[in-house]
Design an enzyme around this catalytic site. Structure first.
Site, mmCIF file in Angstrom:
data_model
loop_
_atom_site.group_PDB
_atom_site.id
_atom_site.type_symbol
_atom_site.label_atom_id
_atom_site.label_comp_id
_atom_site.label_asym_id
_atom_site.label_seq_id
_atom_site.Cartn_x
_atom_site.Cartn_y
_atom_site.Cartn_z
ATOM 1 N N SER A 168 0.831 -1.197 0.000
ATOM 2 C CA SER A 168 0.000 0.000 0.000
ATOM 3 C C SER A 168 0.872 1.256 0.000
ATOM 4 C CB SER A 168 -0.940 -0.038 1.209
ATOM 5 O OG SER A 168 -1.953 0.925 1.095
ATOM 6 N N ASP A 319 -9.736 -4.315 -5.189
ATOM 7 C CA ASP A 319 -8.919 -3.293 -4.545
ATOM 8 C C ASP A 319 -8.956 -2.040 -5.402
ATOM 9 O OD1 ASP A 319 -7.010 -1.744 -3.284
ATOM 10 O OD2 ASP A 319 -5.347 -3.126 -3.597
ATOM 11 N N HIS A 349 -7.926 -5.323 -0.693
ATOM 12 C CA HIS A 349 -6.747 -4.538 -0.333
ATOM 13 C C HIS A 349 -6.187 -4.957 1.029
ATOM 14 C CE1 HIS A 349 -4.020 -1.129 -0.342
ATOM 15 N NE2 HIS A 349 -4.327 -0.948 0.933
#
Length: 379
Positions: A168, A319, A349
């Site tokens: 991320s 995601d 995610h």
């Protein structure tokens, strides 16, 4: 007694209404994800309410809880000794084996940047070779995080043995590491967030309300990272900062994130680009980091991309950041970088963070297993 029964029924209905989400049939363990999402969503909303009341920063309550949970779980044991240190002015925890007879020798290792939206929790850099974890201030703003992780970890990078990785926001920090330091053998990214010019890519449109990362949350994270005002969220989500009347600089930047050219056709489906005719000319003045390659690695020029080491990129179908990773893979492939894309049709995610514990998911364990297997074979 009757009133208690009615109250219990109503409370149960309200709880079920809050928890339940209509999720895609292909997503992994949907009911477990609903419960996890309810906890995360509730904490985030409480934090936003506290911010609106002037009590904290937008993610203040989440930061407080994360810091408390981190202190509670990090401690020395009979096999591992944990000490506090400082590297390049950055606070660090050092993890050393407490077992007798341990020899110091060069080993394969991984410098790992944890996710958390740059701001949601105390930021960490973990080096698995040296067992060092670097703690960065949660109230830092761009480019502090970028500079700090480089300053703290550059001394341990060795081309023969160390890879740079992250998930991320951590993958964002790791993406252009080669631009600052040539000593890394591989680059590994999971669910990377790599640009803030288009909040309407196909994956943003498709997964806008899919746990655990909502489209609006990403805009909030970017604004906090770039020291912008949270009231700008609607403007970012409408792509007002990349409207056709914003000038040549933004046009050139948009060309580097043109998903109609960078995404495989299968991922474009029936989605169309969202490009407003007129935008806010002051948005870029307020958020200059939007066009800074250190914040948005997809804006890197060809020379920088060519220097990126062989890469492993993990993407998840459900995601909002899926397309950032896929576009990055295409960019690297176009300049000759060896890229492995590991795509999960049933994943959401941050699934790597859900491999263990009470909130462990089968897809989390599977993705982590494949991630480690690739490292063993390539590092």
């Amino acid at each position: 007694m009757r009133s208690i029964l009615i109250g219990t029924v109503l409370l149960s209905i309200a709880t079920a209404y809050y928890i339940y989400l209509a999720l895609p049939s292909t997503i992994s363990e949907p009911w477990k994800l609903m419960y996890v999402n309810a906890l995360i969503r509730g904490m985030m909303k409480l934090s936003f309410v506290a911010h609106h009341l002037g009590l904290t920063s937008p993610f203040g309550l989440v930061q407080y809880y994360s810091a408390w949970a981190d202190v509670k779980r990090i401690e020395s044991s009979t096999t591992v000794r944990v000490t506090e240190a400082c590297f390049g002015g950055v606070e660090a925890r050092v993890f050393e084996s407490a077992a007798a007879g341990q020899e110091h020798s060069l080993k394969r290792g991984l410098v790992y940047f944890h996710g958390g939206g740059w701001t949601m929790e105390p930021y960490y850099l973990q080096c698995m070779t040296m067992a060092e974890e670097y703690r960065l201030a949660p109230d830092a703003r761009f480019p502090d995080q970028y500079n700090d992780v480089f300053q703290a970890s550059k001394c341990i990078l060795t081309a023969e043995v160390v890879a740079v990785s992250g998930d991320s926001a951590g993958a964002n920090l790791a993406a252009l590491w080669r631009n600052r330091c040539e000593k890394s053998k591989h680059q590994i990214s999971s669910g990377p967030v790599l640009q803030a010019l288009d909040f309407n890519t196909p994956s943003y449109q498709q997964n806008a309300h899919i746990p655990i990362l909502y489209r609006s949350f990403v805009a909030r994270f970017w604004l906090e990272y770039l020291n912008g005002e949270q009231k700008l969220v609607p403007a970012l989500l409408a792509n007002n900062h990349t409207a056709l009347d914003q000038g040549q600089e933004i046009t050139a930047a948009k060309a580097k994130t043109d998903w109609t050219k960078l995404l495989p056709v299968a991922f474009q489906k029936n989605y169309k680009p969202v490009v407003p005719l007129h935008g806010d000319p002051k948005l870029l003045e307020k958020l200059p980091g939007l066009l800074d390659v250190r914040a948005a690695p997809l804006l890197a020029d060809m020379k920088v991309l060519k220097a990126v080491p062989p890469a492993y990129i993990m993407t998840c179908e459900h995601d909002v950041l899926r397309d950032d990773g896929l576009m990055y893979a295409t960019q690297l492939e176009e300049v000759g970088v060896d890229v492995t894309v590991d795509h999960y049709e049933d994943c959401f995610h941050g699934c790597l963070s859900f491999a263990f514990g009470p909130f462990g998911f089968s897809v989390g364990r599977r993705s982590l297993g494949n991630y480690i297997r690739w490292l063993k074979e390539n590092l």
